[in-house]
Design a protein around this motif. Structure first.
Motif, PDB file in Angstrom:
ATOM      1  N   LEU A  91       0.842  -1.215   0.000  1.00 25.91           N
ATOM      2  CA  LEU A  91       0.000   0.000   0.000  1.00 25.91           C
ATOM      3  C   LEU A  91       0.867   1.250   0.000  1.00 25.91           C
ATOM      4  O   LEU A  91       0.534   2.253  -0.644  1.00 25.91           O
ATOM      5  CB  LEU A  91      -0.955  -0.012   1.208  1.00 25.91           C
ATOM      6  CG  LEU A  91      -2.056  -1.073   1.174  1.00 25.91           C
ATOM      7  CD1 LEU A  91      -2.890  -1.039   2.450  1.00 25.91           C
ATOM      8  CD2 LEU A  91      -2.975  -0.888  -0.041  1.00 25.91           C
ATOM      9  N   ILE A  92       1.986   1.193   0.730  1.00 24.26           N
ATOM     10  CA  ILE A  92       2.892   2.356   0.753  1.00 24.26           C
ATOM     11  C   ILE A  92       3.473   2.568  -0.650  1.00 24.26           C
ATOM     12  O   ILE A  92       3.525   3.691  -1.161  1.00 24.26           O
ATOM     13  CB  ILE A  92       4.014   2.156   1.812  1.00 24.26           C
ATOM     14  CG1 ILE A  92       3.420   2.039   3.226  1.00 24.26           C
ATOM     15  CG2 ILE A  92       5.057   3.279   1.732  1.00 24.26           C
ATOM     16  CD1 ILE A  92       2.696   3.255   3.753  1.00 24.26           C
ATOM     17  N   LYS A  93       3.884   1.467  -1.289  1.00 24.94           N
ATOM     18  CA  LYS A  93       4.430   1.606  -2.657  1.00 24.94           C
ATOM     19  C   LYS A  93       3.373   2.113  -3.630  1.00 24.94           C
ATOM     20  O   LYS A  93       3.690   2.740  -4.636  1.00 24.94           O
ATOM     21  CB  LYS A  93       4.986   0.267  -3.147  1.00 24.94           C
ATOM     22  CG  LYS A  93       6.284  -0.072  -2.463  1.00 24.94           C
ATOM     23  CD  LYS A  93       6.902  -1.312  -3.029  1.00 24.94           C
ATOM     24  CE  LYS A  93       8.119  -1.676  -2.194  1.00 24.94           C
ATOM     25  NZ  LYS A  93       9.070  -2.506  -2.886  1.00 24.94           N
ATOM     26  N   ALA A  94       2.090   1.836  -3.334  1.00 20.84           N
ATOM     27  CA  ALA A  94       1.005   2.322  -4.204  1.00 20.84           C
ATOM     28  C   ALA A  94       0.708   3.797  -3.956  1.00 20.84           C
ATOM     29  O   ALA A  94      -0.082   4.395  -4.680  1.00 20.84           O
ATOM     30  CB  ALA A  94      -0.249   1.487  -3.977  1.00 20.84           C
ATOM     31  N   GLY A  95       1.308   4.381  -2.898  1.00 16.29           N
ATOM     32  CA  GLY A  95       1.149   5.824  -2.686  1.00 16.29           C
ATOM     33  C   GLY A  95       0.601   6.235  -1.337  1.00 16.29           C
ATOM     34  O   GLY A  95       0.457   7.431  -1.069  1.00 16.29           O
ATOM     35  N   ALA A  96       0.269   5.264  -0.458  1.00 14.93           N
ATOM     36  CA  ALA A  96      -0.254   5.621   0.867  1.00 14.93           C
ATOM     37  C   ALA A  96       0.880   6.127   1.766  1.00 14.93           C
ATOM     38  O   ALA A  96       2.041   5.746   1.590  1.00 14.93           O
ATOM     39  CB  ALA A  96      -0.919   4.417   1.518  1.00 14.93           C
ATOM     40  N   ASP A  97       0.501   7.001   2.733  1.00 14.98           N
ATOM     41  CA  ASP A  97       1.471   7.456   3.742  1.00 14.98           C
ATOM     42  C   ASP A  97       1.394   6.592   4.982  1.00 14.98           C
ATOM     43  O   ASP A  97       2.285   6.622   5.833  1.00 14.98           O
ATOM     44  CB  ASP A  97       1.156   8.896   4.178  1.00 14.98           C
ATOM     45  CG  ASP A  97       1.133   9.847   3.008  1.00 14.98           C
ATOM     46  OD1 ASP A  97       2.081   9.809   2.215  1.00 14.98           O
ATOM     47  OD2 ASP A  97       0.155  10.608   2.898  1.00 14.98           O
ATOM     48  N   ALA A  98       0.277   5.885   5.143  1.00 14.38           N
ATOM     49  CA  ALA A  98       0.045   5.086   6.351  1.00 14.38           C
ATOM     50  C   ALA A  98      -1.008   4.035   6.028  1.00 14.38           C
ATOM     51  O   ALA A  98      -1.715   4.158   5.020  1.00 14.38           O
ATOM     52  CB  ALA A  98      -0.455   5.987   7.481  1.00 14.38           C
ATOM     53  N   VAL A  99      -1.111   3.023   6.877  1.00 20.59           N
ATOM     54  CA  VAL A  99      -2.134   1.994   6.657  1.00 20.59           C
ATOM     55  C   VAL A  99      -3.073   1.959   7.858  1.00 20.59           C
ATOM     56  O   VAL A  99      -2.723   2.440   8.939  1.00 20.59           O
ATOM     57  CB  VAL A  99      -1.499   0.592   6.445  1.00 20.59           C
ATOM     58  CG1 VAL A  99      -0.582   0.594   5.238  1.00 20.59           C
ATOM     59  CG2 VAL A  99      -0.758   0.109   7.695  1.00 20.59           C
ATOM     60  N   LYS A 100      -4.280   1.424   7.639  1.00 20.49           N
ATOM     61  CA  LYS A 100      -5.227   1.240   8.748  1.00 20.49           C
ATOM     62  C   LYS A 100      -5.604  -0.228   8.799  1.00 20.49           C
ATOM     63  O   LYS A 100      -5.780  -0.865   7.759  1.00 20.49           O
ATOM     64  CB  LYS A 100      -6.471   2.110   8.548  1.00 20.49           C
ATOM     65  CG  LYS A 100      -7.550   1.855   9.606  1.00 20.49           C
ATOM     66  CD  LYS A 100      -8.616   2.957   9.641  1.00 20.49           C
ATOM     67  CE  LYS A 100      -9.707   2.812   8.629  1.00 20.49           C
ATOM     68  NZ  LYS A 100     -10.488   1.552   8.735  1.00 20.49           N
ATOM     69  N   LEU A 101      -5.717  -0.748  10.015  1.00 23.92           N
ATOM     70  CA  LEU A 101      -6.188  -2.130  10.161  1.00 23.92           C
ATOM     71  C   LEU A 101      -7.121  -2.225  11.362  1.00 23.92           C
ATOM     72  O   LEU A 101      -7.059  -1.430  12.290  1.00 23.92           O
ATOM     73  CB  LEU A 101      -5.015  -3.109  10.274  1.00 23.92           C
ATOM     74  CG  LEU A 101      -4.025  -2.964  11.417  1.00 23.92           C
ATOM     75  CD1 LEU A 101      -4.506  -3.683  12.666  1.00 23.92           C
ATOM     76  CD2 LEU A 101      -2.681  -3.558  10.972  1.00 23.92           C
ATOM     77  N   GLU A 102      -8.022  -3.217  11.291  1.00 26.24           N
ATOM     78  CA  GLU A 102      -9.035  -3.381  12.330  1.00 26.24           C
ATOM     79  C   GLU A 102      -8.542  -4.334  13.422  1.00 26.24           C
ATOM     80  O   GLU A 102      -7.843  -5.296  13.134  1.00 26.24           O
ATOM     81  CB  GLU A 102     -10.324  -3.954  11.708  1.00 26.24           C
ATOM     82  CG  GLU A 102     -10.969  -3.010  10.715  1.00 26.24           C
ATOM     83  CD  GLU A 102     -12.224  -3.595  10.063  1.00 26.24           C
ATOM     84  OE1 GLU A 102     -12.718  -4.651  10.506  1.00 26.24           O
ATOM     85  OE2 GLU A 102     -12.707  -2.968   9.094  1.00 26.24           O
ATOM     86  N   GLY A 103      -8.961  -4.063  14.659  1.00 22.50           N
ATOM     87  CA  GLY A 103      -8.654  -5.001  15.742  1.00 22.50           C
ATOM     88  C   GLY A 103      -8.063  -4.302  16.943  1.00 22.50           C
ATOM     89  O   GLY A 103      -7.329  -3.324  16.793  1.00 22.50           O
ATOM     90  N   GLY A 104      -8.368  -4.835  18.138  1.00 25.50           N
ATOM     91  CA  GLY A 104      -7.860  -4.266  19.377  1.00 25.50           C
ATOM     92  C   GLY A 104      -6.565  -4.931  19.796  1.00 25.50           C
ATOM     93  O   GLY A 104      -5.662  -5.132  18.962  1.00 25.50           O
ATOM     94  N   SER A 105      -6.475  -5.313  21.090  1.00 25.39           N
ATOM     95  CA  SER A 105      -5.215  -5.813  21.635  1.00 25.39           C
ATOM     96  C   SER A 105      -4.671  -7.001  20.849  1.00 25.39           C
ATOM     97  O   SER A 105      -3.456  -7.172  20.746  1.00 25.39           O
ATOM     98  CB  SER A 105      -5.417  -6.205  23.102  1.00 25.39           C
ATOM     99  OG  SER A 105      -6.488  -7.111  23.199  1.00 25.39           O
ATOM    100  N   ILE A 106      -5.567  -7.776  20.249  1.00 24.65           N
ATOM    101  CA  ILE A 106      -5.126  -8.960  19.489  1.00 24.65           C
ATOM    102  C   ILE A 106      -4.207  -8.571  18.318  1.00 24.65           C
ATOM    103  O   ILE A 106      -3.393  -9.371  17.862  1.00 24.65           O
ATOM    104  CB  ILE A 106      -6.371  -9.753  19.012  1.00 24.65           C
ATOM    105  CG1 ILE A 106      -5.988 -11.150  18.583  1.00 24.65           C
ATOM    106  CG2 ILE A 106      -7.127  -9.030  17.913  1.00 24.65           C
ATOM    107  CD1 ILE A 106      -7.167 -12.086  18.413  1.00 24.65           C
ATOM    108  N   MET A 107      -4.305  -7.314  17.885  1.00 27.67           N
ATOM    109  CA  MET A 107      -3.498  -6.843  16.754  1.00 27.67           C
ATOM    110  C   MET A 107      -2.255  -6.056  17.200  1.00 27.67           C
ATOM    111  O   MET A 107      -1.497  -5.577  16.359  1.00 27.67           O
ATOM    112  CB  MET A 107      -4.354  -5.946  15.838  1.00 27.67           C
ATOM    113  CG  MET A 107      -5.259  -6.729  14.933  1.00 27.67           C
ATOM    114  SD  MET A 107      -4.258  -7.769  13.837  1.00 27.67           S
ATOM    115  CE  MET A 107      -5.343  -9.160  13.653  1.00 27.67           C
ATOM    116  N   ALA A 108      -2.040  -5.952  18.533  1.00 24.84           N
ATOM    117  CA  ALA A 108      -0.962  -5.083  19.030  1.00 24.84           C
ATOM    118  C   ALA A 108       0.413  -5.501  18.488  1.00 24.84           C
ATOM    119  O   ALA A 108       1.202  -4.662  18.037  1.00 24.84           O
ATOM    120  CB  ALA A 108      -0.970  -5.057  20.549  1.00 24.84           C
TER     121      ALA A 108
END
Ligand code: KIV
Length: 279
Positions: free
Chosen positions: A103-120
């Protein structure tokens, strides 16, 4: 120079509200960027509003990269954040890093992902390679909808405590902001006071540090779902259908195209042509 993650972090310190809007295509993204909105989010809601899926589950990395590339060609001022779609980060940390990189190579500055502590742990690993991450808790369309449908989150003491803990763990993992989707406004306020990173609400009340809306909801272009939390600033779908009906009438009656819309040959060249073909 466009806005950076640091600018967004500073907005919370300076008590400035953050505006976020989803964007998926070049034309609308250009207008969103021009309007001065702080963050363009290439959300996986693209699956529904751009591709007609029932939900966000079928969205692929290839599709998210294509939408991100289109928005990045339009963006001049805003920060650009792109969603990691379902199953692009859940199976392994390696997947999460590789797909964030795409996604960064496609032009994003940052990514978003869903999930609480399980994704820490996953979030820490992505942040460690230098990619800024926006968290997303509360209603998580990639998973919560499968088990619970569209339901407000954090309405009891225990579920509220879980959300507050999740937000703290995301902050510790290194997110630069947290989306709060359909969280009761009292809990959203507590989370916004508790964490130092900005909270971006959708259906979570006015006390979040910023707000996000799906651009089609704001413009009144997507009629399949009309969430209570979305404010319609216009009814573009009505105007679009009216314009298309008028176009059809004009084509049928010969009013369109008119001289203004066509191109002519030089008179002498036309005469030569007519002479040659004998008409
Ligand atoms: O996919 C999306 O558009 C989102 C926002 C609604 C927060 O995640």
């Amino acid at each position: 120079m466009h806005k950076t993650v640091l600018d967004i972090l500073n907005m919370k310190k300076e008590k400035k509200k953050i505006s976020v809007i989803t964007s998926y295509d070049y034309t609308l993204a250009s207008l969103c960027d021009k309007s001065g909105i702080d963050v363009l989010l290439v959300g996986d809601s693209a699956g529904m509003v751009m591709l007609g899926y029932e939900n966000t589950i079928p969205v692929t990395m290839d599709q998210m990269c294509m939408f991100t590339e289109a928005v990045s060609r339009a963006r001049e001022n805003s920060l650009l954040v792109s969603d990691l779609p379902f199953m692009s980060y859940q199976a392994s940390i390696e997947d999460a890093i590789n797909n964030s990189g795409r996604l960064i190579k496609a032009g994003a500055d940052a990514v978003k992902l869903e999930g609480g502590s399980i994704m820490a742990e996953t979030i820490s690993a992505i942040v460690d390679v230098g990619i800024p991450v926006m968290g997303h808790i509360g209603l998580q369309p990639q998973t919560t909808i499968l088990s619970q449908g569209y339901k407000v989150q954090g309405k009891t003491k225990d579920t509220a405590m879980r959300l507050i803990e999740d937000a703290k763990e995301l902050e510790e993992a290194g997110v630069f902001s947290i989306t709060l989707e359909m969280v009761s406004h009292e809990v959203a306020e507590i989370i916004s006071e508790t964490v130092s990173v900005p909270t971006i609400g959708i259906g979570s009340g006015v006390n979040c540090d910023g707000q996000v809306l799906v651009v089609q909801d704001l413009l009144g272009m997507y009629d399949k779902i009309k969430p209570k939390f979305a404010k319609r600033y216009m009814n573009l779908s009505e105007d679009i259908v009216k314009s298309l009906e008028n176009y059809k009438k004009d084509v049928e009656s010969g009013v369109f195209p008119s001289e203004k819309n066509w191109f002519s040959m030089d008179d002498k060249e036309l005469k030569k042509l007519r002479d040659q073909i004998g008409s």
